[in-house]
Design a protein around this motif. Sequence first.
Motif, PDB file in Angstrom:
ATOM      1  N   VAL A  36       3.816  -3.688   2.132  1.00 31.97           N
ATOM      2  CA  VAL A  36       4.613  -4.194   3.253  1.00 31.97           C
ATOM      3  C   VAL A  36       5.005  -5.651   3.011  1.00 31.97           C
ATOM      4  O   VAL A  36       6.135  -6.064   3.293  1.00 31.97           O
ATOM      5  CB  VAL A  36       3.840  -4.057   4.582  1.00 31.97           C
ATOM      6  CG1 VAL A  36       4.661  -4.633   5.733  1.00 31.97           C
ATOM      7  CG2 VAL A  36       3.515  -2.597   4.853  1.00 31.97           C
ATOM      8  N   PHE A  37       4.085  -6.429   2.460  1.00 29.93           N
ATOM      9  CA  PHE A  37       4.417  -7.813   2.142  1.00 29.93           C
ATOM     10  C   PHE A  37       5.489  -7.877   1.051  1.00 29.93           C
ATOM     11  O   PHE A  37       6.321  -8.786   1.044  1.00 29.93           O
ATOM     12  CB  PHE A  37       3.176  -8.589   1.708  1.00 29.93           C
ATOM     13  CG  PHE A  37       3.465 -10.039   1.402  1.00 29.93           C
ATOM     14  CD1 PHE A  37       3.996 -10.884   2.369  1.00 29.93           C
ATOM     15  CD2 PHE A  37       3.224 -10.549   0.137  1.00 29.93           C
ATOM     16  CE1 PHE A  37       4.274 -12.213   2.083  1.00 29.93           C
ATOM     17  CE2 PHE A  37       3.504 -11.875  -0.159  1.00 29.93           C
ATOM     18  CZ  PHE A  37       4.036 -12.712   0.821  1.00 29.93           C
ATOM     19  N   ALA A 105       8.066   3.786   7.062  1.00 34.12           N
ATOM     20  CA  ALA A 105       9.360   4.443   7.266  1.00 34.12           C
ATOM     21  C   ALA A 105       9.848   4.357   8.710  1.00 34.12           C
ATOM     22  O   ALA A 105      11.050   4.193   8.959  1.00 34.12           O
ATOM     23  CB  ALA A 105       9.265   5.905   6.836  1.00 34.12           C
ATOM     24  N   ASP A 106       8.931   4.454   9.675  1.00 32.92           N
ATOM     25  CA  ASP A 106       9.342   4.456  11.074  1.00 32.92           C
ATOM     26  C   ASP A 106       9.845   3.095  11.549  1.00 32.92           C
ATOM     27  O   ASP A 106      10.451   3.004  12.619  1.00 32.92           O
ATOM     28  CB  ASP A 106       8.165   4.884  11.962  1.00 32.92           C
ATOM     29  CG  ASP A 106       7.798   6.344  11.775  1.00 32.92           C
ATOM     30  OD1 ASP A 106       8.624   7.086  11.210  1.00 32.92           O
ATOM     31  OD2 ASP A 106       6.686   6.729  12.158  1.00 32.92           O
ATOM     32  N   TYR A 107       9.593   2.068  10.749  1.00 35.61           N
ATOM     33  CA  TYR A 107       9.967   0.713  11.161  1.00 35.61           C
ATOM     34  C   TYR A 107      11.040   0.098  10.264  1.00 35.61           C
ATOM     35  O   TYR A 107      11.389  -1.070  10.417  1.00 35.61           O
ATOM     36  CB  TYR A 107       8.724  -0.189  11.158  1.00 35.61           C
ATOM     37  CG  TYR A 107       7.628   0.336  12.046  1.00 35.61           C
ATOM     38  CD1 TYR A 107       7.615   0.054  13.410  1.00 35.61           C
ATOM     39  CD2 TYR A 107       6.621   1.145  11.531  1.00 35.61           C
ATOM     40  CE1 TYR A 107       6.621   0.551  14.237  1.00 35.61           C
ATOM     41  CE2 TYR A 107       5.623   1.653  12.344  1.00 35.61           C
ATOM     42  CZ  TYR A 107       5.627   1.351  13.696  1.00 35.61           C
ATOM     43  OH  TYR A 107       4.640   1.850  14.513  1.00 35.61           O
ATOM     44  N   ASP A 108      11.558   0.877   9.348  1.00 36.86           N
ATOM     45  CA  ASP A 108      12.518   0.372   8.365  1.00 36.86           C
ATOM     46  C   ASP A 108      13.926   0.807   8.743  1.00 36.86           C
ATOM     47  O   ASP A 108      14.304   1.967   8.554  1.00 36.86           O
ATOM     48  CB  ASP A 108      12.143   0.888   6.975  1.00 36.86           C
ATOM     49  CG  ASP A 108      13.111   0.437   5.881  1.00 36.86           C
ATOM     50  OD1 ASP A 108      14.043  -0.332   6.178  1.00 36.86           O
ATOM     51  OD2 ASP A 108      12.911   0.861   4.726  1.00 36.86           O
ATOM     52  N   ALA A 115      11.075   3.804  -1.089  1.00 43.93           N
ATOM     53  CA  ALA A 115      10.679   2.788  -2.069  1.00 43.93           C
ATOM     54  C   ALA A 115      11.676   2.680  -3.214  1.00 43.93           C
ATOM     55  O   ALA A 115      11.914   1.583  -3.739  1.00 43.93           O
ATOM     56  CB  ALA A 115       9.285   3.111  -2.612  1.00 43.93           C
ATOM     57  N   ARG A 116      12.275   3.804  -3.629  1.00 43.35           N
ATOM     58  CA  ARG A 116      13.253   3.755  -4.724  1.00 43.35           C
ATOM     59  C   ARG A 116      14.455   2.900  -4.346  1.00 43.35           C
ATOM     60  O   ARG A 116      14.950   2.111  -5.158  1.00 43.35           O
ATOM     61  CB  ARG A 116      13.715   5.170  -5.077  1.00 43.35           C
ATOM     62  CG  ARG A 116      12.661   6.001  -5.780  1.00 43.35           C
ATOM     63  CD  ARG A 116      13.260   7.259  -6.364  1.00 43.35           C
ATOM     64  NE  ARG A 116      12.258   8.050  -7.052  1.00 43.35           N
ATOM     65  CZ  ARG A 116      12.532   8.966  -7.974  1.00 43.35           C
ATOM     66  NH1 ARG A 116      13.796   9.208  -8.296  1.00 43.35           N
ATOM     67  NH2 ARG A 116      11.568   9.642  -8.555  1.00 43.35           N
TER      68      ARG A 116
END
Length: 438
Positions: A36-37, A105-108, A115-116
Motif C-alpha cells: 500500500v505504501f 481493490a475496494d479503495y482504488d 498490480a500489473r
Amino acid sequence: MQDNWVSDTYKNSYTELVASWKKIKQDSEKTGITDVFALAQILKISAWHKTLETFGPIPYKHVGEPALVIPFDSEKDAFNLIFTELTDVIAELTPKALQGATIVADYDAVYAGDARKWVKYANSLMLRLAMRISYADETIAKKYALQALNHEFGVMTSKSDEAQMSNGAGMSFRNNIEWLSNQYDECRMGSSMFSYLLGYKDPRLSQYFQASASVYAEEAFDGEKYQAVPPGNASQQNAIYTSFSKPNILATTPTYWLRASEVYFLRAEAALRWGADFGDAESLYTQGVAASFDENGINSSVETYLASGATPVAHNLKALYYTYSAPAPTTATTAFTGSTEEKLEKIIIQKWIALYPNGQEAWSEWRRTGYPKLNPVQTNRGQGVTKEGGIRRMVYPVSFYQSADNRANYEQALLFLGGVDKDKPTTQLWWDCRKKIY
C-alpha cells in the motif's frame, strides 16, 4: 503571479498530500505491509513532480521527519530520489503483478487494485520523467528510460492502460475543467490549438471543442464553426467569449493522468535521439497518433492524416472589442520527414495535441523542447517575462519567507535556482536548459 493562486497551486499539488502519505508510511513501518505504501509513493511522485516542475527546488528527502522546517532539495537531487523511489516501488509491486494480485481493490479509484496496471503506470511515469531531464542529464535520462522500457511489464501500450479518474471505489469524480469552463467565460479554445487543428484538418477537433455560435467564428473542414481566444488578450470583459468554442468536456469526462499516446511519443523521441535500442522513431510516432485517435473514439485513417501535407493556419480574429492576427505558427506537416530537429518538432506537436487538456504537461514539454511553436501573446502583462520567452516557472508563495526560519530555508532554495534574486517567472529550471531564454 497572484499569491493566492500561487499558494493554492503549491498546496493542491504538494502540501495537502503530505499528511496522508506520512500516515500510510507510518502504518507501513508498523505493520510491515509495504504494498500500500508503494502505491502511496507512486501517487506522491505523480503530484510532486508537477510541483517540482512548476516551482523548482522543493522539500523532498526529509519530508515526514519531525522538524519545524524541512530543508529544500535541489531539482537534480529530487529527480534522483524520484528515480530511486520508482525503482524500489516497481520492484515491490512486480511479484504481485506476476501473481495477478490486487492491492486494496475496494479503495482504488484508478485501477481497482490491479498490480500489473500500477507497475505499467510507474514505468511510464519513469519514462516521462527520464525524458524530462534528458537535456540536463542525458546519462541518467537514458539509464532510466531503458530501465522502464526493458521491465517485464514495460510501459503503457493501449487505452486500457491509461491512468484516469472518473468512477471507481464507489465514488464519482467531477471533471474540474467542465466546472471551470462554465464559471469563467474565457475558458475556451486557444488560438494556437485553433491553428494546428484546423490546419491539419484534425479529426480530434470536434472531440476536443464544441462549435461556436459567435458571429466571428470560422467554418472548419467538418462544416462546423469554431472561434478561439488569443493569448494575452488584455480585455477584462470576459463575457465577450461566452459564445466561443468551449472545451467539449462533461462533468463525467475522465481526468487523465497519463495515457498510452503520450508514452508512444516519449518513446519516439527517445528512439530519434538514442537509436535502435529504443525502437523505430517513425513507427512509434505513427503509433502515438493512432493511440490518440483510439483514445478519442476516432475511426479516421491515420495514414491519410499523416500523408495529407497540411500545415497549421494563420489566426485572424475580429471580436466585439478587439482584433488579433497571427501567422501560421509553423510550416511543419504531419508526415515524419525532414531533419532530426524537424522530426522532433513533429513528435512534440502531435504529443501536445494528444495531451489535451493536460495543460501542466503541455507547459513542461514546451519549456523543455521549445515546441510546439505558439501564437504570439497580444498584450504582455507579465512580471519581466517577454512574449517570446513566456513564463518559465511560478514564484514561491509569500509564506515561504515570512518567518526568520522559513526565510533561511527559502534563501537556500534560491541558491539552488542560481542566486538570491532568482525567485522570478523568468528563471529557467534545471531541466529547462536546451536553450537559454533569459
